[in-house]
Design an enzyme around this catalytic site. Structure first.
Site, PDB file in Angstrom:
ATOM      1  N   SER A 111      23.542  -8.331  23.909  1.00  0.00           N
ATOM      2  CA  SER A 111      24.149  -9.384  23.098  1.00  0.00           C
ATOM      3  C   SER A 111      23.160  -9.821  22.009  1.00  0.00           C
ATOM      4  O   SER A 111      22.702  -8.997  21.223  1.00  0.00           O
ATOM      5  CB  SER A 111      24.593 -10.539  23.996  1.00  0.00           C
ATOM      6  N   ASP A 113      35.859  -6.991  22.782  1.00  0.00           N
ATOM      7  CA  ASP A 113      34.704  -7.790  22.376  1.00  0.00           C
ATOM      8  C   ASP A 113      34.702  -7.818  20.855  1.00  0.00           C
ATOM      9  O   ASP A 113      34.784  -6.758  20.220  1.00  0.00           O
ATOM     10  CB  ASP A 113      33.423  -7.131  22.905  1.00  0.00           C
ATOM     11  N   HIS A 161      33.057  -9.031  26.662  1.00  0.00           N
ATOM     12  CA  HIS A 161      31.626  -9.308  26.506  1.00  0.00           C
ATOM     13  C   HIS A 161      31.069  -9.929  27.791  1.00  0.00           C
ATOM     14  O   HIS A 161      31.583 -10.929  28.286  1.00  0.00           O
ATOM     15  CB  HIS A 161      31.409 -10.261  25.331  1.00  0.00           C
TER      16      HIS A 161
END
Length: 318
Positions: free
Chosen positions: A160, A258, A288
């Site tokens: 991320s 995502d 995600h």
């Protein structure tokens, strides 16, 4: 409320309930929620003995020291090193929230995993986090022998927002001539502040991460009114880099539902076009953070693929 039309893998339903507890708009509450969430994560017992070492390493100029935690296989010398840069949208995460995953990586890759407690936005906007990560990498490279690390086999992992920092670190070290990195592993990475991809436009209500979350995250990291402008450097948003040649081999993982999906895929394509050895995986029915703390088959596959890629990239650098 998540649009029921998204065909999320049904095995991920328990994870959906967990991510719904976080409101990224209130980052202080979200930070507290991450700590509370540690109690719900399945325990990890490493199959091999590990040592743990906490250090405060010299920080960037005019900045405080950087806390790091090193997990390494006990009784082994000259192991690869892996800088672990946690996720959290630039505003969440810590050594505590990623410790179990770092231990798992150390045990299953045979590497010394160095977890970096970089400074968080909005209190510390760009470039504070990247400066801390570079300081940690420089410390690892300088002290590799004492840490039992092979200085020629140091890689970086980021998930991320940690993926943004990992990608930026490879650009920065390439441009500065070191410290050398042998591999980069980017899992559902944040890469582009312009928010123009199809997935970023479409996924305004997806679980785990959504376009409104991305907008807040970049505003915290860059400052209000900066994202999408002409002055954002590639070390903040790696998708803006004009030249990706000369970077270390890469593994890039993307989740189907995502908003970050398309920027991850595009970055992997550009790495490959720049003759960087690149592996790209797209995981169907995922969102995600779907891989975190889940025993769903697709989540297990995501984590297994990361471990396999790290083993190849760290133990057999090209």
């Amino acid at each position: 409320m998540t649009d029921p039309s998204y065909p999320i893998d049904p095995e991920l339903a328990p994870r959906l309930e967990f991510v719904a507890l976080f409101d990224f708009a209130d980052h202080e509450a979200a930070r507290a929620g991450m700590i509370r969430g540690l109690a719900f994560q399945p325990p990890y017992e490493p199959p091999v003995p590990l040592t743990v070492q906490d250090e405060l390493v010299p920080g960037p100029p005019d900045a405080p020291p950087v806390a790091v935690r090193v997990h390494r296989p006990a009784g082994q010398d000259e192991v690869p090193g892996l800088l672990y840069l946690h996720g959290g949208g630039f505003v969440l995460g810590s050594i505590a929230t990623s410790d179990a995953d770092a231990r798992r990586m150390a045990a299953e890759t045979g590497a010394a995993v160095v977890l970096v407690d970089y400074r968080l936005a909005p209190e510390h906007p760009y470039p504070a986090a990247l400066d801390d990560c570079l300081a940690a990498l420089e410390w690892v490279a300088k002290n590799a022998a004492g840490l039992g690390i092979d200085a020629n086999r140091i890689g970086v992992f980021g998930e991320s927002a940690g993926g943004a920092l990992a990608a930026a670190l490879t650009l920065l070290t390439r441009d500065r001539g070191g410290p050398d990195l042998c591999f980069q592993c980017l899992l559902t990475p944040v890469l582009d502040d312009r928010l123009l991809t199809e997935s970023m436009r479409a996924y305004t209500d997806t679980p785990g991460w959504s376009r409104p979350d991305a907008e807040l995250s970049w505003d915290h990291f860059l400052g209000e009114g900066v994202r999408g402008g002409d002055d954002v450097p590639s070390y903040a948003a790696p998708a803006r880099a004009g030249n990706l040649s000369g970077l270390p081999p890469a593994f890039v993982g993307a989740a189907q539902f995502d908003p970050l999906r398309d920027e991850a895929i595009a970055y992997a394509q550009r790495l490959a076009q720049a003759a960087v050895l690149t592996e790209l995986r797209l995981y169907p029915g995922t969102f995600h953070g779907a891989n975190q703390g889940s025993r769903a088959a697709v989540a297990v596959r995501m984590n297994t693929d990361v471990i396999a890629a790290l083993r190849r990239g760290l133990h057999h650098p090209r």
